[in-house]
Design a protein around this motif. Structure first.
Motif, PDB file in Angstrom:
ATOM      1  N   VAL A  59      15.705  29.639 -14.057  1.00  0.00           N
ATOM      2  CA  VAL A  59      14.389  29.881 -14.642  1.00  0.00           C
ATOM      3  C   VAL A  59      13.998  28.643 -15.440  1.00  0.00           C
ATOM      4  O   VAL A  59      14.708  28.237 -16.368  1.00  0.00           O
ATOM      5  CB  VAL A  59      14.386  31.123 -15.540  1.00  0.00           C
ATOM      6  N   ILE A  60      12.889  28.038 -15.073  1.00  0.00           N
ATOM      7  CA  ILE A  60      12.396  26.829 -15.733  1.00  0.00           C
ATOM      8  C   ILE A  60      11.167  27.206 -16.549  1.00  0.00           C
ATOM      9  O   ILE A  60      10.158  27.664 -16.002  1.00  0.00           O
ATOM     10  CB  ILE A  60      12.035  25.745 -14.697  1.00  0.00           C
ATOM     11  N   GLU A  61      11.246  27.043 -17.847  1.00  0.00           N
ATOM     12  CA  GLU A  61      10.138  27.387 -18.727  1.00  0.00           C
ATOM     13  C   GLU A  61       9.135  26.233 -18.807  1.00  0.00           C
ATOM     14  O   GLU A  61       9.516  25.076 -18.976  1.00  0.00           O
ATOM     15  CB  GLU A  61      10.655  27.708 -20.124  1.00  0.00           C
ATOM     16  N   ASP A  62       7.884  26.572 -18.679  1.00  0.00           N
ATOM     17  CA  ASP A  62       6.798  25.602 -18.814  1.00  0.00           C
ATOM     18  C   ASP A  62       5.880  26.117 -19.924  1.00  0.00           C
ATOM     19  O   ASP A  62       4.809  26.686 -19.672  1.00  0.00           O
ATOM     20  CB  ASP A  62       6.048  25.463 -17.489  1.00  0.00           C
ATOM     21  N   THR A  63       6.320  25.934 -21.157  1.00  0.00           N
ATOM     22  CA  THR A  63       5.606  26.515 -22.288  1.00  0.00           C
ATOM     23  C   THR A  63       4.215  25.928 -22.469  1.00  0.00           C
ATOM     24  O   THR A  63       3.292  26.614 -22.924  1.00  0.00           O
ATOM     25  CB  THR A  63       6.416  26.319 -23.583  1.00  0.00           C
ATOM     26  N   ASN A  96       2.087  25.188 -20.266  1.00  0.00           N
ATOM     27  CA  ASN A  96       1.130  25.834 -19.348  1.00  0.00           C
ATOM     28  C   ASN A  96       1.273  27.353 -19.324  1.00  0.00           C
ATOM     29  O   ASN A  96       0.718  28.018 -18.443  1.00  0.00           O
ATOM     30  CB  ASN A  96       1.317  25.272 -17.931  1.00  0.00           C
ATOM     31  N   TYR A  97       2.036  27.892 -20.291  1.00  0.00           N
ATOM     32  CA  TYR A  97       2.198  29.338 -20.423  1.00  0.00           C
ATOM     33  C   TYR A  97       2.665  29.989 -19.116  1.00  0.00           C
ATOM     34  O   TYR A  97       2.084  30.960 -18.626  1.00  0.00           O
ATOM     35  CB  TYR A  97       0.885  29.992 -20.885  1.00  0.00           C
ATOM     36  N   CYS A  98       3.717  29.443 -18.565  1.00  0.00           N
ATOM     37  CA  CYS A  98       4.256  29.994 -17.326  1.00  0.00           C
ATOM     38  C   CYS A  98       5.735  29.651 -17.208  1.00  0.00           C
ATOM     39  O   CYS A  98       6.276  28.902 -18.030  1.00  0.00           O
ATOM     40  CB  CYS A  98       3.488  29.493 -16.106  1.00  0.00           C
ATOM     41  N   PHE A  99       6.360  30.185 -16.209  1.00  0.00           N
ATOM     42  CA  PHE A  99       7.742  29.829 -15.904  1.00  0.00           C
ATOM     43  C   PHE A  99       7.904  29.778 -14.390  1.00  0.00           C
ATOM     44  O   PHE A  99       7.127  30.383 -13.637  1.00  0.00           O
ATOM     45  CB  PHE A  99       8.742  30.811 -16.530  1.00  0.00           C
ATOM     46  N   ILE A 100       8.896  29.019 -13.957  1.00  0.00           N
ATOM     47  CA  ILE A 100       9.163  28.835 -12.526  1.00  0.00           C
ATOM     48  C   ILE A 100      10.541  29.393 -12.217  1.00  0.00           C
ATOM     49  O   ILE A 100      11.503  29.105 -12.939  1.00  0.00           O
ATOM     50  CB  ILE A 100       9.119  27.342 -12.144  1.00  0.00           C
ATOM     51  N   GLU A 157       6.091  41.303 -12.943  1.00  0.00           N
ATOM     52  CA  GLU A 157       4.869  41.719 -13.632  1.00  0.00           C
ATOM     53  C   GLU A 157       5.157  42.817 -14.647  1.00  0.00           C
ATOM     54  O   GLU A 157       4.484  42.925 -15.682  1.00  0.00           O
ATOM     55  CB  GLU A 157       3.822  42.204 -12.620  1.00  0.00           C
ATOM     56  N   GLU A 158       6.176  43.617 -14.357  1.00  0.00           N
ATOM     57  CA  GLU A 158       6.536  44.716 -15.250  1.00  0.00           C
ATOM     58  C   GLU A 158       7.247  44.217 -16.502  1.00  0.00           C
ATOM     59  O   GLU A 158       7.052  44.757 -17.596  1.00  0.00           O
ATOM     60  CB  GLU A 158       7.444  45.705 -14.517  1.00  0.00           C
ATOM     61  N   ILE A 159       8.091  43.187 -16.363  1.00  0.00           N
ATOM     62  CA  ILE A 159       8.964  42.818 -17.473  1.00  0.00           C
ATOM     63  C   ILE A 159       8.501  41.599 -18.266  1.00  0.00           C
ATOM     64  O   ILE A 159       8.905  41.422 -19.420  1.00  0.00           O
ATOM     65  CB  ILE A 159      10.408  42.570 -16.981  1.00  0.00           C
ATOM     66  N   LYS A 160       7.644  40.757 -17.695  1.00  0.00           N
ATOM     67  CA  LYS A 160       7.275  39.521 -18.379  1.00  0.00           C
ATOM     68  C   LYS A 160       6.189  39.787 -19.425  1.00  0.00           C
ATOM     69  O   LYS A 160       5.420  40.751 -19.316  1.00  0.00           O
ATOM     70  CB  LYS A 160       6.773  38.489 -17.375  1.00  0.00           C
ATOM     71  N   PRO A 161       6.086  38.928 -20.443  1.00  0.00           N
ATOM     72  CA  PRO A 161       4.944  39.014 -21.369  1.00  0.00           C
ATOM     73  C   PRO A 161       3.637  38.821 -20.613  1.00  0.00           C
ATOM     74  O   PRO A 161       3.553  38.009 -19.693  1.00  0.00           O
ATOM     75  CB  PRO A 161       5.207  37.856 -22.337  1.00  0.00           C
ATOM     76  N   ALA A 162       2.613  39.539 -21.004  1.00  0.00           N
ATOM     77  CA  ALA A 162       1.367  39.566 -20.240  1.00  0.00           C
ATOM     78  C   ALA A 162       0.681  38.207 -20.171  1.00  0.00           C
ATOM     79  O   ALA A 162      -0.051  37.924 -19.207  1.00  0.00           O
ATOM     80  CB  ALA A 162       0.413  40.594 -20.844  1.00  0.00           C
ATOM     81  N   HIS A 163       0.908  37.335 -21.148  1.00  0.00           N
ATOM     82  CA  HIS A 163       0.187  36.067 -21.182  1.00  0.00           C
ATOM     83  C   HIS A 163       0.865  34.977 -20.345  1.00  0.00           C
ATOM     84  O   HIS A 163       0.315  33.874 -20.215  1.00  0.00           O
ATOM     85  CB  HIS A 163       0.064  35.569 -22.626  1.00  0.00           C
ATOM     86  N   LEU A 164       2.014  35.268 -19.760  1.00  0.00           N
ATOM     87  CA  LEU A 164       2.741  34.271 -18.983  1.00  0.00           C
ATOM     88  C   LEU A 164       2.524  34.451 -17.481  1.00  0.00           C
ATOM     89  O   LEU A 164       2.564  35.579 -16.974  1.00  0.00           O
ATOM     90  CB  LEU A 164       4.237  34.339 -19.280  1.00  0.00           C
ATOM     91  N   GLY A 165       2.307  33.350 -16.801  1.00  0.00           N
ATOM     92  CA  GLY A 165       2.281  33.359 -15.346  1.00  0.00           C
ATOM     93  C   GLY A 165       3.625  32.910 -14.805  1.00  0.00           C
ATOM     94  O   GLY A 165       4.506  32.488 -15.557  1.00  0.00           O
ATOM     95  N   PHE A 166       3.788  32.978 -13.502  1.00  0.00           N
ATOM     96  CA  PHE A 166       5.055  32.538 -12.898  1.00  0.00           C
ATOM     97  C   PHE A 166       4.818  32.085 -11.470  1.00  0.00           C
ATOM     98  O   PHE A 166       3.807  32.436 -10.840  1.00  0.00           O
ATOM     99  CB  PHE A 166       6.110  33.646 -12.931  1.00  0.00           C
ATOM    100  N   SER A 167       5.748  31.312 -10.967  1.00  0.00           N
ATOM    101  CA  SER A 167       5.712  30.870  -9.578  1.00  0.00           C
ATOM    102  C   SER A 167       7.139  30.739  -9.076  1.00  0.00           C
ATOM    103  O   SER A 167       8.092  30.744  -9.871  1.00  0.00           O
ATOM    104  CB  SER A 167       4.967  29.535  -9.433  1.00  0.00           C
ATOM    105  N   PHE A 168       7.282  30.617  -7.754  1.00  0.00           N
ATOM    106  CA  PHE A 168       8.602  30.503  -7.142  1.00  0.00           C
ATOM    107  C   PHE A 168       8.767  29.102  -6.555  1.00  0.00           C
ATOM    108  O   PHE A 168       7.812  28.506  -6.056  1.00  0.00           O
ATOM    109  CB  PHE A 168       8.787  31.533  -6.027  1.00  0.00           C
ATOM    110  N   GLN A 169       9.986  28.620  -6.602  1.00  0.00           N
ATOM    111  CA  GLN A 169      10.311  27.331  -5.994  1.00  0.00           C
ATOM    112  C   GLN A 169      11.502  27.533  -5.072  1.00  0.00           C
ATOM    113  O   GLN A 169      12.549  28.023  -5.502  1.00  0.00           O
ATOM    114  CB  GLN A 169      10.644  26.302  -7.085  1.00  0.00           C
ATOM    115  N   TYR A 170      11.327  27.158  -3.805  1.00  0.00           N
ATOM    116  CA  TYR A 170      12.358  27.394  -2.803  1.00  0.00           C
ATOM    117  C   TYR A 170      13.092  26.097  -2.465  1.00  0.00           C
ATOM    118  O   TYR A 170      12.575  25.002  -2.682  1.00  0.00           O
ATOM    119  CB  TYR A 170      11.742  27.991  -1.535  1.00  0.00           C
TER     120      TYR A 170
END
Length: 236
Positions: A130-134, A136-140, A161-174
Motif C-alpha cells: 500500500v503506497i500512501e499519496d497524502t 493527493n488524498y489517495c493511496f495505491i 469503499e466500505e473500509i476506507k475513509p470517505a475522503h480518500l481515493g485509491f487505485s491499483f497497480q499491477y
C-alpha cells in the motif's frame, strides 16, 4: 424410514434408508469390543446401524462448529451475511463470499495501512503493498506477488469503499514482465508463450515467433510492447 423414527426435517423427501451416502462418516464400533462379540449377527447389525448414526452425529457437530468461523463456514455464510447486512450473492464462490465477510469485519476496525493491505491480499490471493499519496488524498495498492491482474478486483474495490475513509481515493497497480527480466532469453526460449501470456508470465499455448528468432531482446528492448508486436505482424 418408518414414520416417527427420525427427527422431523432431518432427511430429504423420499430419502429412504439408503446409507451409502453416509459411508464416509461411518464409525466402526465393532473395534471397541472383543471379536467374539462383534461376530454375533445381532451385535454386528447394532454396531453397523449405530455406526452410521454416531458417525453422522459427529460429522454434523463438526460441520456446525465450522459455521462459527468465517474461514471454514459454508452453508452458514448466509447467517454471517445477514448479521453484517451483506446482500447474499450465490453467484460467488464460498471463498469469494468469505472475503467479502472478512472485509466487512475488518471495516469495523480502525482503518490503517495494514488493514488495507490484508484486505487486498485476501481478495487477490497474493502479496500487496500500500503506497500512501497524502498530497493527493489517495493511496495505491500495488500487487507484487503475481503478474497481471489478480482475481476478484470488483469485490476488492467494493470492500475498500466500505473500509476506507470517505475522503480518500485509491487505485491499483499491477505487475508485468519488463524487458530487463527477459534479456537473458532468446526468442526460441520463449516460444511457449503468447504475447499476452508473456507479459504476465503465463503459458497459454505453444506459439512460435516466426521471423523474430534472429533478433535479440537488446535489439527490440528499446521499443514498447505495441511496437515490437507491430514489427512481428509486419514481417509475417
Amino acid at each position: 424410514m418408518m414414520y416417527g423414527q427420525g427427527e422431523y426435517g432431518a432427511s430429504t423427501y423420499a430419502g429412504g434408508t439408503d446409507q451409502s451416502g453416509d459411508q464416509e462418516h461411518f464409525r466402526d464400533l465393532s473395534r471397541y469390543v472383543p471379536q467374539f462379540v462383534a461376530d454375533l449377527a445381532e451385535m454386528a447389525e447394532i454396531y453397523r446401524t449405530d455406526g452410521y448414526e454416531i458417525g453422522g452425529a459427529r460429522y454434523s457437530a463438526n460441520d456446525l462448529l465450522d459455521q462459527c468461523f468465517v474461514q471454514t463456514a459454508t452453508w452458514g455464510l448466509v447467517l454471517w451475511e445477514q448479521e453484517l447486512g451483506i446482500v447474499t450473492n450465490y453467484q460467488l464462490s464460498y471463498e469469494q463470499r468469505r472475503d467479502v465477510i472478512l472485509a466487512k469485519l475488518r471495516g469495523q476496525e480502525t482503518t490503517t495501512v495494514a488493514v488495507v493491505r490484508r484486505t487486498a491480499e485476501s481478495f487477490a490471493g497474493c502479496a500487496a503493498e500500500v503506497i500512501e499519496d497524502t498530497a493527493n488524498y489517495c493511496f495505491i495498492i500495488k500487487f507484487v506477488g503475481m503478474y497481471g491482474i489478480p482475481p476478484n478486483m470488483q469485490q476488492l474495490a467494493a470492500a475498500l469503499e466500505e473500509i476506507k475513509p470517505a475522503h480518500l481515493g485509491f487505485s491499483f497497480q499491477y505487475r508485468y514482465v519488463i524487458w530487463d527480466e527477459l534479456l537473458p532469453y532468446t526468442w526460441d526460449d520463449l516460444t511457449k508463450f503468447t504475447w499476452d501470456g508473456l507479459r504476465v508470465n503465463r503459458i497459454d499455448k505453444f506459439v512460435r515467433w516466426q521471423n523474430l528468432t534472429d533478433r535479440s531482446w537488446s535489439n527490440l528492448g528499446i521499443h514498447g510492447w505495441d511496437k515490437v508486436k507491430s514489427i512481428k505482424e509486419a514481417m509475417t
